[in-house]
Write an enzyme that holds these catalytic residues in place. Structure first.
Site, PDB file in Angstrom:
ATOM      1  N   LYS A   1       4.052   0.528  10.168  1.00 14.32           N
ATOM      2  CA  LYS A   1       4.972   1.620   9.321  1.00 14.32           C
ATOM      3  C   LYS A   1       3.334   2.844   9.797  1.00 14.32           C
ATOM      4  O   LYS A   1       4.076   4.240   9.909  1.00 14.32           O
ATOM      5  CB  LYS A   1       3.983   1.526   8.196  1.00 14.32           C
ATOM      6  CG  LYS A   1       4.353   1.704   6.909  1.00 14.32           C
ATOM      7  CD  LYS A   1       3.421   1.645   5.628  1.00 14.32           C
ATOM      8  CE  LYS A   1       3.427   0.106   5.182  1.00 14.32           C
ATOM      9  NZ  LYS A   1       1.833   0.414   4.189  1.00 14.32           N
TER      10      LYS A   1
ATOM     11  N   GLU B   1       1.051  -1.108   0.026  1.00 18.13           N
ATOM     12  CA  GLU B   1       0.054   0.301  -0.023  1.00 18.13           C
ATOM     13  C   GLU B   1       0.722   1.339  -0.105  1.00 18.13           C
ATOM     14  O   GLU B   1       1.918   1.210   0.559  1.00 18.13           O
ATOM     15  CB  GLU B   1      -0.998   0.286   1.459  1.00 18.13           C
ATOM     16  CG  GLU B   1      -1.346  -1.203   1.002  1.00 18.13           C
ATOM     17  CD  GLU B   1      -2.595  -1.046   2.473  1.00 18.13           C
ATOM     18  OE1 GLU B   1      -3.294  -0.390   2.560  1.00 18.13           O
ATOM     19  OE2 GLU B   1      -2.141  -1.805   3.279  1.00 18.13           O
TER      20      GLU B   1
ATOM     21  N   ARG C   1       5.496 -12.944   9.626  1.00 19.73           N
ATOM     22  CA  ARG C   1       6.036 -11.713   9.272  1.00 19.73           C
ATOM     23  C   ARG C   1       6.933 -11.243  10.053  1.00 19.73           C
ATOM     24  O   ARG C   1       7.652 -12.201  11.065  1.00 19.73           O
ATOM     25  CB  ARG C   1       5.946 -10.709   9.743  1.00 19.73           C
ATOM     26  CG  ARG C   1       4.049 -10.049   9.179  1.00 19.73           C
ATOM     27  CD  ARG C   1       3.187  -9.314  11.161  1.00 19.73           C
ATOM     28  NE  ARG C   1       4.030  -7.772  10.710  1.00 19.73           N
ATOM     29  CZ  ARG C   1       3.623  -7.369   9.574  1.00 19.73           C
ATOM     30  NH1 ARG C   1       2.419  -7.597   8.972  1.00 19.73           N
ATOM     31  NH2 ARG C   1       3.997  -5.707   9.062  1.00 19.73           N
TER      32      ARG C   1
END
Ligand code: ATP
Ligand code: MG
Length: 569
Positions: free
Chosen positions: A282, A46, A272
């Site tokens: 983020k 994104e 992850r």
């Protein structure tokens, strides 16, 4: 100034003697069994921030398996959230992927390329009686949703007719409603134990300008409605994502099952990457930037790919790191020491050596003529002849490190001591005769004698030097600034268990040294090229603050791991 970093990206990645990880095994089986002739993967960021070390793992995995199995990997921006996205993030992401050494298949792709198709598929669901326009506001929606232990309740708008839904959705698209007035929801099951299946929102009103589609749309698909269908449109065979999407899989499958999609992607989840002494959310990285704790997303202390690049980490080091940590489904925290090991390992093999005095102390060679200059030739690397040689001027006045001289010292101190000898790297053996002090008693100059005939040889009188120190000419050097970075956080898990990560910022994470003296050959250093400053660590020219008048060198990493340890003598 050019970027010198992207070379050697493949050269030092570990030779694959490791067994295949589970995703490689799945792909190999799918190819062997003819389930797919070719595989297609994608990296789907994104564009709402810069990429970090965790994304590097995903990039290496997606592009890596595509390369390995002769397939293709798309770069697709999942751009369904225009308020948080922008072109700066898009550009930085493309740059980071390329810098890591990967090339995406064909043109860059955007979920927004498929907005027309997704809109058509929303209509398809409405016409099939599987989607409805709901007027509940966000708070009501939350009440109706239920909890992990209680089922939700049907929306009072759930039974609107197909005609009414089509008309209302058309009005949503035409901008006739305010944001939040209504949304389009899939009609699945409000009692499902999986909350993702409780009539999720698939289209929202957002009167936002979009970086790719401009003002064409005022309704945007949800990430969940867009993601799987975009994979289907692109013919992605293996949709690889992180474990938190496991619970979304039934929803993705539901959409795929009820829509006339051209292909059926399969999703596989891996864990992850979490790394200690860092945050990789983020949102938190953005907070560090927005609140001025660091100097932008590419601050050399940030765990972002652009920050690591500016700091002097190399693509080869990051790829090697991603290879070493492997791909599994179990969560864990990787020690940042492993990343640092990979960086040192690559730089040790590939970075040319140079000399730079960080805290200069004048050293006068009393028996060397004032106007004499000798040009000495030294190797750029102790065991890489291919890296060539360079020349350094030797003169009457030199600089050495302040910490490399003591008036007296014990045997463990292998540097210059009054009345004792030391070798100047690549040059002569000298013996210190006198220390000149200022009024406060600080040593401001050392006067020493050169021992004749010691260029590349031991002294003829048999009195050997105690050690080797680095130096530069006082009259011919490059005045520069050096930035010494340390870890951004001094807590191993800065954001664990609801801790405020801002409280564990390491107050000593940056030390700026002015008036450092580098050897003159560094005047030709290129942005992004790495050097080992002898005895000090690995350094590179800073891409943001360096100017021709004042080069700024970033310390990429020290020679040895000294974090949390007292300086050892
Ligand atoms: P957010 O969705 O909150 O903006 P994100 O970290 O999920 O943040 P994306 O841009 O969605 O960011 O990530 C792109 C891809 O990178 C996704 O497939 C995601 O799963 C993967 N990814 C993100 N963080 C990590 C991580 N720490 N380790 C491995 N893969 C990651
Ligand atoms: Mg995400």
């Amino acid at each position: 100034m050019s970027d010198n970093h992207s070379s050697n990206a493949n050269e030092h990645v570990e030779v694959k003697t490791k067994p295949l990880h589970f995703i490689q095994q799945i792909i190999r089986k799918d190819l062997e069994q003819g389930i797919h002739k070719n595989i297609v993967t994608r990296f789907p960021p994104e564009p709402n921030g810069y990429l970090h070390i965790g994304h590097a793992k995903s990039i290496c995995l997606n592009f890596g398996v595509a390369e390995e199995f002769g397939g293709a990997c798309n770069l697709r921006f999942d751009d369904t959230n225009p308020e948080k996205e922008n072109e700066e993030f898009v550009n930085s992401i493309m740059e980071d992927v390329k810098w890591l050494g990967f090339q995406w298949n064909g043109e860059v792709k955007y979920t927004s390329d498929y907005f027309d198709k997704l809109y058509e598929w929303a209509l398809h669901l409405i016409k099939s009686g599987l989607a409805f326009v709901c007027d509940l506001n966000a708070e009501q929606m939350r009440e109706y949703r239920g909890t992990l232990v209680e089922p939700g309740k049907n929306s009072p708008y759930r039974d609107r007719s197909v005609e009414e839904n089509l008309a209302l959705f058309e009005k949503m698209r035409a901008g006739e409603f305010d944001e939040g007035a209504c949304s389009l929801r899939a009609k699945i099951d409000m009692a499902s134990p999986n909350i993702n299946l409780r009539d999720p929102i698939i289209y929202r009103i957002k009167k936002a300008h979009h970086h790719q589609t401009g003002n064409k749309w005022c309704i945007y698909p949800s990430y969940d409605f867009a993601h799987g269908q975009s994979d289907a449109i692109e013919g992605i065979t293996h949709s690889i994502c992180t474990l938190e999407f496991e619970d979304h899989k039934p929803l993705y499958d539901w959409f795929i099952q009820h829509l006339p999609v051209p292909a059926v992607p399969r999703q596989y989840e891996f864990s992850r990457l979490n790394i200690n002494y860092a945050v990789t959310s983020k949102r938190k990285l953005k907070q560090l930037v927005d609140e001025g704790y660091v100097d932008g997303w590419n601050d050399p202390r940030m765990p972002t790919i652009s920050g690591m690049r500016r700091r002097g980490y190399t693509p080869a080091a990051l790829r090697n790191f991603c290879e070493r940590i492997g791909v599994t489904r179990s969560d864990g925290v990787v020690d940042v020491g492993m990343l640092e090991f990979c960086v040192r390992d690559d730089l040790d093999k590939n970075a040319p050596r140079a000399m730079c005095v960080l805290r200069p102390l004048k050293l006068t060679i009393t028996n060397y003529p004032i106007d004499k200059e000798e040009i000495l030739t030294v190797a750029n690397h102790p065991n890489r002849a291919d890296l060539g040689e360079r020349t350094i001027p030797f003169t009457h006045e030199l600089f050495i490190e302040q910490e490399d001289f003591r008036e007296e010292a014990n045997k463990k101190y292998k540097r210059l001591v009054l009345g004792k000898r030391v070798r100047l790297r690549g040059a002569y053996v000298i013996e210190a005769d006198e220390a000149i002090k200022d009024a406060a008693g600080n040593v401001i100059e050392v006067r020493a004698r050169l021992i004749e005939g010691t260029l590349g040889k031991d002294p003829a009188d048999g009195v050997k030097p105690k050690g080797v120190i680095h130096w530069v000419s006082a009259s011919r050097n490059l005045n520069c600034e050096v930035r010494l970075y340390d870890r951004l956080f001094n807590d191993e898990a800065p954001d664990a268990g609801g801790k405020n990560f801002l409280e564990s910022i390491n107050s000593k994470n940056l030390e700026i040294l002015e008036g450092c003296k580098a050897e003159i050959s560094l005047a030709d250093a290129l942005i992004g090229a790495s050097f080992q400053f002898e005895r000090q660590g690995y350094f590179c020219l800073d891409s943001k603050y360096s100017t021709a008048e004042k080069p700024v060198f970033n310390r990429t990493i020290s020679l040895k791991d000294s974090f949390g340890k007292e300086e050892q003598e």
